[in-house]
Scaffold this motif. Sequence first.
Motif, PDB file in Angstrom:
ATOM      1  N   LEU A   1       0.827  -1.208   0.000  1.00  0.00           N
ATOM      2  CA  LEU A   1       0.000   0.000   0.000  1.00  0.00           C
ATOM      3  C   LEU A   1       0.862   1.258   0.000  1.00  0.00           C
ATOM      4  CD1 LEU A   1      -2.847  -1.072   2.428  1.00  0.00           C
ATOM      5  CD2 LEU A   1      -3.122  -0.415   0.036  1.00  0.00           C
ATOM      6  N   ALA A   2       1.952   1.252   0.772  1.00  0.00           N
ATOM      7  CA  ALA A   2       2.843   2.417   0.800  1.00  0.00           C
ATOM      8  C   ALA A   2       3.476   2.658  -0.570  1.00  0.00           C
ATOM      9  CB  ALA A   2       3.917   2.234   1.868  1.00  0.00           C
ATOM     10  N   VAL A   3       3.859   1.578  -1.258  1.00  0.00           N
ATOM     11  CA  VAL A   3       4.440   1.717  -2.600  1.00  0.00           C
ATOM     12  C   VAL A   3       3.418   2.336  -3.554  1.00  0.00           C
ATOM     13  CG1 VAL A   3       5.190   0.379  -4.621  1.00  0.00           C
ATOM     14  CG2 VAL A   3       6.191  -0.077  -2.387  1.00  0.00           C
ATOM     15  N   ILE A   4       2.192   1.856  -3.513  1.00  0.00           N
ATOM     16  CA  ILE A   4       1.150   2.416  -4.385  1.00  0.00           C
ATOM     17  C   ILE A   4       0.935   3.888  -4.064  1.00  0.00           C
ATOM     18  CG2 ILE A   4      -1.307   2.370  -4.972  1.00  0.00           C
ATOM     19  CD1 ILE A   4      -1.212  -0.685  -4.516  1.00  0.00           C
ATOM     20  N   LEU A   5       0.765   4.211  -2.786  1.00  0.00           N
ATOM     21  CA  LEU A   5       0.499   5.592  -2.396  1.00  0.00           C
ATOM     22  C   LEU A   5       1.672   6.508  -2.741  1.00  0.00           C
ATOM     23  CD1 LEU A   5      -1.198   4.893   1.039  1.00  0.00           C
ATOM     24  CD2 LEU A   5      -2.329   5.734  -1.031  1.00  0.00           C
ATOM     25  N   LEU A   6       2.886   6.071  -2.459  1.00  0.00           N
ATOM     26  CA  LEU A   6       4.057   6.883  -2.788  1.00  0.00           C
ATOM     27  C   LEU A   6       4.209   7.053  -4.290  1.00  0.00           C
ATOM     28  CD1 LEU A   6       6.615   5.508  -0.174  1.00  0.00           C
ATOM     29  CD2 LEU A   6       5.638   7.818  -0.246  1.00  0.00           C
ATOM     30  N   SER A   7       3.917   5.987  -5.049  1.00  0.00           N
ATOM     31  CA  SER A   7       4.044   6.086  -6.507  1.00  0.00           C
ATOM     32  C   SER A   7       3.021   7.067  -7.082  1.00  0.00           C
ATOM     33  CB  SER A   7       3.902   4.716  -7.158  1.00  0.00           C
ATOM     34  OG  SER A   7       2.562   4.271  -7.131  1.00  0.00           O
ATOM     35  N   LEU A   8       1.866   7.163  -6.467  1.00  0.00           N
ATOM     36  CA  LEU A   8       0.877   8.134  -6.925  1.00  0.00           C
ATOM     37  C   LEU A   8       1.275   9.560  -6.537  1.00  0.00           C
ATOM     38  CD1 LEU A   8      -2.457   6.245  -6.170  1.00  0.00           C
ATOM     39  CD2 LEU A   8      -1.439   6.696  -8.401  1.00  0.00           C
ATOM     40  N   HIS A   9       1.787   9.728  -5.332  1.00  0.00           N
ATOM     41  CA  HIS A   9       2.173  11.066  -4.868  1.00  0.00           C
ATOM     42  C   HIS A   9       3.395  11.606  -5.602  1.00  0.00           C
ATOM     43  CE1 HIS A   9      -0.616  11.963  -1.666  1.00  0.00           C
ATOM     44  NE2 HIS A   9      -0.464  10.748  -1.178  1.00  0.00           N
ATOM     45  N   PHE A  10       4.398  10.739  -5.782  1.00  0.00           N
ATOM     46  CA  PHE A  10       5.671  11.206  -6.328  1.00  0.00           C
ATOM     47  C   PHE A  10       5.902  10.756  -7.763  1.00  0.00           C
ATOM     48  CE2 PHE A  10       6.416  11.030  -1.683  1.00  0.00           C
ATOM     49  CZ  PHE A  10       6.600  12.395  -1.486  1.00  0.00           C
ATOM     50  N   ARG A  11       4.896  10.152  -8.381  1.00  0.00           N
ATOM     51  CA  ARG A  11       4.957   9.725  -9.779  1.00  0.00           C
ATOM     52  C   ARG A  11       6.157   8.800 -10.047  1.00  0.00           C
ATOM     53  NH1 ARG A  11       0.704  12.298  -9.652  1.00  0.00           N
ATOM     54  NH2 ARG A  11       0.190  14.246 -10.638  1.00  0.00           N
ATOM     55  N   PHE A  12       6.315   7.782  -9.174  1.00  0.00           N
ATOM     56  CA  PHE A  12       7.369   6.797  -9.375  1.00  0.00           C
ATOM     57  C   PHE A  12       7.152   6.091 -10.703  1.00  0.00           C
ATOM     58  CE2 PHE A  12       8.053   5.994  -4.565  1.00  0.00           C
ATOM     59  CZ  PHE A  12       8.821   7.139  -4.477  1.00  0.00           C
ATOM     60  N   ASN A  13       8.185   5.436 -11.152  1.00  0.00           N
ATOM     61  CA  ASN A  13       8.143   4.775 -12.440  1.00  0.00           C
ATOM     62  C   ASN A  13       7.461   3.408 -12.333  1.00  0.00           C
ATOM     63  OD1 ASN A  13       8.572   4.470 -15.151  1.00  0.00           O
ATOM     64  ND2 ASN A  13      10.689   3.823 -14.948  1.00  0.00           N
ATOM     65  N   LEU A  14       6.198   3.419 -11.955  1.00  0.00           N
ATOM     66  CA  LEU A  14       5.373   2.207 -11.937  1.00  0.00           C
ATOM     67  C   LEU A  14       4.254   2.406 -12.936  1.00  0.00           C
ATOM     68  CD1 LEU A  14       4.786   1.273  -8.170  1.00  0.00           C
ATOM     69  CD2 LEU A  14       6.095   0.004  -9.837  1.00  0.00           C
ATOM     70  N   THR A  15       3.957   1.363 -13.672  1.00  0.00           N
ATOM     71  CA  THR A  15       2.828   1.469 -14.598  1.00  0.00           C
ATOM     72  C   THR A  15       1.535   1.269 -13.812  1.00  0.00           C
ATOM     73  OG1 THR A  15       2.782  -0.891 -15.100  1.00  0.00           O
ATOM     74  CG2 THR A  15       4.245   0.490 -16.462  1.00  0.00           C
ATOM     75  N   ASN A  16       0.452   1.706 -14.406  1.00  0.00           N
ATOM     76  CA  ASN A  16      -0.849   1.512 -13.764  1.00  0.00           C
ATOM     77  C   ASN A  16      -1.150   0.033 -13.579  1.00  0.00           C
ATOM     78  OD1 ASN A  16      -1.194   4.244 -13.653  1.00  0.00           O
ATOM     79  ND2 ASN A  16      -2.450   4.353 -15.497  1.00  0.00           N
ATOM     80  N   LYS A  17      -0.731  -0.773 -14.532  1.00  0.00           N
ATOM     81  CA  LYS A  17      -0.955  -2.215 -14.427  1.00  0.00           C
ATOM     82  C   LYS A  17      -0.199  -2.788 -13.225  1.00  0.00           C
ATOM     83  CE  LYS A  17      -0.873  -6.508 -16.955  1.00  0.00           C
ATOM     84  NZ  LYS A  17      -0.607  -7.206 -18.203  1.00  0.00           N
TER      85      LYS A  17
END
Length: 181
Positions: free
Chosen positions: A93-109
Amino acid sequence: MPVEQATCPRCHMPVHSRLPNSLQRCWAFVITATIGLFPANLLPITVLTTRGAPQYETIMSGVASLIKDDMVGIAIVVFVASIVVPVMKLIGLAVILLSLHFRFNLTNKQRIVIYRIIDIIGKWSMLDLFVLSIMIAVFERNNLVGVEAGAGATAFGAVVLLTLFAAKSFDTRLIWDKEIE
């Protein structure tokens, strides 16, 4: 000109395109559950009383006792359900939330796969509390040993509920939005 808020034609309640404050609520649950992990793992989850002497068992001491008694399979199940699953849920959950806040290089999938795994494994955290309740019932009925749930069991139950609430409060549609409000 202000945007009119849509209402349900049947019950006249406000209708939202996204869950209001989803990210903030999810963060609050994740942070609280993370704090709760410490007493859940450090305080005794059970208190066994034999011949008047209490024996306090934490999750890890219980796993160690199971391994010592040649019950490695059960020890692995307890370790995974009690330690690995809650920690992995919080990290995911922290990875998802951080990736949304800081636009980490994770795809939506990738984000949605992480969320679905969290949602699937979330129910398995209750396994430990279920085993504890059965153990208490069996021992108390047979008067073999006095068994009580310790403060760690309460903290662990709170962590399990908080992680479930965190996963359910997260609006997955935010993953697919271009911009976060």
